[in-house]
Design an enzyme around this catalytic site. Structure first.
Site, PDB file in Angstrom:
ATOM      1  N   THR A 220       0.843  -1.217  -0.070  1.00 55.15           N
ATOM      2  CA  THR A 220      -0.094   0.111  -0.083  1.00 55.15           C
ATOM      3  C   THR A 220       0.937   1.168   0.076  1.00 55.15           C
ATOM      4  O   THR A 220       1.719   1.403   0.710  1.00 55.15           O
ATOM      5  CB  THR A 220      -0.747   0.061   1.206  1.00 55.15           C
ATOM      6  N   PHE A 222       1.404   4.860   0.817  1.00 53.41           N
ATOM      7  CA  PHE A 222       0.810   5.888   1.694  1.00 53.41           C
ATOM      8  C   PHE A 222       1.724   7.230   1.313  1.00 53.41           C
ATOM      9  O   PHE A 222       2.726   7.319   0.839  1.00 53.41           O
ATOM     10  CB  PHE A 222       1.222   5.819   3.129  1.00 53.41           C
TER      11      PHE A 222
END
Length: 365
Positions: A220, A222
């Site tokens: 992921t 960020f």
């Protein structure tokens, strides 16, 4: 002698900073390679970083991981929603916000992109977080007692094969760590949770299995958001994120992207979202400039496109080719906003240098 020298240096710090501050007022970005910390930074505590979720969430783990080598430490601050996390940064309730923007398996997180339109924040860092799912239960529960598995829908989807082979019933919930909290508080003995390792330690659950995701290429991305912009030192590999809206005319997107291709700037991502969420007060390009753009290119239409484009490209804003590309892009984009310039963080690679605004830039001390 050492203490006297330290005191003398601290007195000279404000004087040394004057030329740097003068340049900063003339430029939208500040090159931090020669940054001098302010007096307040010497007594300020660790930076506060808002994230979406509850303690033990993957986002909190990402905050801890991003700031793991930061000398002053970090204080993660949970917020119940994405808008609440964005708002906490903008209202100065916290110093920064760390929000997910895309996942290698689930794709773009549109809520984060849309909130960039309505908040005047800057991207100052990115972090590629490796998602490792764990199966956890109330202590003492064995695998044969499990009937259901609860977690966020994305986590359940990413462990679909593992859940199916064990014959368990998936039960979607609003949050991974939040599911762990509920299972422990309600003492649900027939329900397991899929969440991160931190959730187990936070809520006192027992991990039965780890690395249960179907695909190990689960990262992921960020982005760290700040009220102030920074610019990485020229020697660092940097990425720049921009958003823009084009006039509605044939071939205009081709021309806009050509502004980067003509200067050998590598585009890393392009995303489109509806433009209705852009508030007028955040538009950096005035109607006069928009009219001027159409005057330079008479073939352009009078109506703005109904979408906003987000583009990431591999270049630093201090480079001349970047300045020229953005200047060229303004000929086709009545609305153009630079979201930020920050060091590149490769997935699975070493962490990039963390570049923070002046009040927290202690790494150079």
């Amino acid at each position: 002698f050492f203490r006297a020298r330290t005191l003398w240096d601290s007195l000279l710090c404000p004087l040394r900073a004057l030329p740097l501050l003068s340049r900063a007022m003339q430029q939208p970005y500040l090159n931090i390679s020669c940054r001098v910390p302010s007096a307040s930074s010497l007594v300020k505590g660790p930076p506060t970083v808002a994230y979406q979720g509850v303690p033990g969430a993957y986002s909190e783990m990402a905050v801890q991981e991003l700031f793991s080598s930061y000398p002053g430490g970090v204080r993660p601050v949970p917020r119940e929603s994405f808008p609440a996390a964005f708002g906490a940064v903008e209202k100065a309730e916290v110093d920064y916000g760390l929000l997910p923007f895309e996942n290698t398996l689930g794709g773009s997180i549109h809520a984060s992109y849309d909130l960039c339109m309505s908040h005047n924040l800057h991207v100052i860092a990115e972090h590629q977080f490796r998602v490792r799912h764990c199966l956890m239960v109330v202590p003492g529960v064995t695998r044969d007692k499990i009937r259901k598995v609860t977690s966020h829908s994305q986590a359940l989807a990413q462990c679909e094969w593992y859940i199916r082979k064990n014959g368990w019933e998936p039960e979607p919930a609003y949050d991974t760590a939040g599911s762990a909290k509920i299972v422990k508080e309600k003492n649900l003995l027939d329900t397991a949770v899929i969440a991160g390792e931190s959730a187990a330690s936070t809520y006192g659950l027992e991990i039965l299995d780890s690395g249960i995701e179907d695909n190990s290429n689960n990262f992921t991305r960020f982005l760290l958001l700040s009220r102030d912009a920074v610019t990485p030192a020229p020697h660092l590999a940097a990425k720049t994120s921009v958003m823009f809206s084009l006039v509605d005319a044939p071939g205009v997107l081709f021309k806009a992207l050509g502004c980067f291709a003509l200067r050998d700037i590598d585009l890393l991502k392009i995303e489109s979202r509806p433009s209705k969420n852009i508030p007028v007060e955040f538009r950096e390009t005035s109607p006069v400039e928009a009219k001027s753009a159409r005057a330079r290119s008479p073939s352009l239409g009078n109506r703005l496109s109904q979408v906003v484009f987000y583009v990431d490209f591999l270049a630093n804003t201090v480079e001349e080719r970047t300045s020229n590309a953005l200047r060229h892009l303004r000929e086709f984009a009545p609305y153009l906003r630079v979201l930020g310039c920050y060091p590149v963080s490769p997935a699975g690679g070493p962490s990039s240098p963390l570049v923070l605004p002046r009040e927290h830039d202690m790494a150079s001390l």
